[in-house]
Design an enzyme around this catalytic site. Structure first.
Site, short mmCIF file in Angstrom:
data_model
loop_
_atom_site.label_atom_id
_atom_site.label_comp_id
_atom_site.label_asym_id
_atom_site.label_seq_id
_atom_site.Cartn_x
_atom_site.Cartn_y
_atom_site.Cartn_z
N ASN A 57 0.82 -1.31 -0.09
CA ASN A 57 0.13 0.07 0.11
C ASN A 57 0.95 1.27 0.18
O ASN A 57 0.52 2.36 -0.72
CB ASN A 57 -0.83 0.09 1.30
N HIS B 79 -8.24 -1.10 5.66
CA HIS B 79 -8.45 -2.31 6.36
C HIS B 79 -9.28 -3.36 5.21
O HIS B 79 -10.04 -2.82 4.47
CB HIS B 79 -9.40 -2.20 7.26
N MET C 26 0.80 -3.15 12.02
CA MET C 26 0.19 -4.37 12.81
C MET C 26 0.29 -4.31 14.31
O MET C 26 0.28 -5.20 15.00
CB MET C 26 0.62 -6.02 12.48
N LEU D 97 -2.97 0.68 18.45
CA LEU D 97 -2.31 2.03 19.23
C LEU D 97 -3.37 2.31 20.36
O LEU D 97 -4.46 2.34 20.39
CB LEU D 97 -2.32 3.11 18.13
C1 GRF Z 1 -3.39 -4.73 3.64
O1 GRF Z 1 -4.18 -5.74 3.24
C2 GRF Z 1 -3.92 -3.84 4.60
O2 GRF Z 1 -5.18 -3.61 4.18
C3 GRF Z 1 -3.86 -4.51 5.76
O3 GRF Z 1 -2.40 -5.21 5.98
C4 GRF Z 1 -2.28 -5.38 4.80
C5 GRF Z 1 -0.85 -4.76 4.56
O4 GRF Z 1 -0.33 -5.00 3.22
N1 GRF Z 1 -4.03 -3.62 6.97
P1 GRF Z 1 1.00 -4.26 2.63
O5 GRF Z 1 2.04 -4.29 3.84
O6 GRF Z 1 0.42 -2.82 2.44
O7 GRF Z 1 1.49 -4.87 1.21
#
Ligand code: GRF
Length: 225
Positions: free
Chosen positions: A16, A112, A93, A96
């Site tokens: 992301n 999410h 992950m 908070l």
């Molecule tokens: C994504 O699916 C996001 O929505 C979730 O964790 C994943 C992270 O993927 N919270 P990345 O690290 O952005 O590849």
């Protein structure tokens, strides 16, 4: 338009974050600039991607702190060193604490991998498959002290196909995550997001009655224009 400084928090892969960097490079984030990427794990692969793009990185390793409050405080200091207007959780992950979340009130977004309020928490794709839902997706929302909760900025829906497994479904959702997070950041930078009574109002949103019907059979297409 005033520059909007963005700090991105990651824990792992960082796809992301990479999509946000790509959008910034393509001038798709309006005045938003990613000024730093911070991870809670020194081995987060996304750190290398950020560095390769010339973006400053930092690590606040949660294992180095006695408890959540100490970690939250150190993370906050690391973030605030960049004086951001917006902080993005992008696969971050760690849960908070309330005072952290309040400090960034109105400028902390999360992505999410489900259509919230369905499936907050972990293993969203596995749970969607187990429930047999026909439509799944992803959500960008403002963060509140409750896990995976807060005013929704954008959602994208995808069909769940009969032969999907966790991997194929996750990939279909992730492709949409990479579209809606940059969009949400652009809207924020353009000053178009207003939260009223716990709901996001998007100034100058286009009205649309587009619907995703799944599964797509001939019958489901009846009446579609
Ligand atoms: C994504 O699916 C996001 O929505 C979730 O964790 C994943 C992270 O993927 N919270 P990345 O690290 O952005 O590849």
């Amino acid at each position: 338009m005033a520059r909007v400084s963005v700090v991105v928090l990651i824990s792992g892969r960082g796809s992301n974050m990479a999509s946000l960097l790509a959008a910034a490079a393509a001038n798709e984030l309006s005045s938003a600039r990613i000024v730093a990427v911070i991870a809670n794990r020194p081995d987060a692969a996304g750190l290398r991607t950020a560095a390769a793009h010339g973006v400053p990185t930092a690590v606040v390793d949660h294992r180095q702190f006695a408890g959540r409050d100490e970690f939250d405080r150190a993370l906050r200091e690391a973030i605030d060193a960049f004086a951001p207007d917006l902080v993005l959780l992008a696969g971050f992950m760690r849960i908070l604490g309330e005072s952290f979340v309040r400090h960034y009130h109105g400028r902390l977004l999360n992505i999410h991998p489900s259509l919230l309020p369905s499936f907050p928490g972990l293993h969203t794709h596995r749970r969607a498959l187990a429930e047999g839902v026909r439509i799944h997706g992803c959500t960008v929302h403002f963060v509140t002290p409750d896990l995976d909760h807060g005013p929704v900025v954008a959602q994208a829906a995808v069909p769940v196909l009969d032969d999907d497994d966790e991997i194929t479904l996750a990939a279909r959702v992730l492709a949409q995550e990479h579209r809606i997070y940059p969009l949400a950041v652009r809207w924020f930078a353009e000053g178009r997001l207003r939260v009223e009574d716990g709901r996001v109002r998007l100034a100058t949103a286009q009205a649309s009655d587009a619907a995703l019907i799944a599964p797509q059979t001939d019958a489901a297409r009846v009446g579609a224009s």
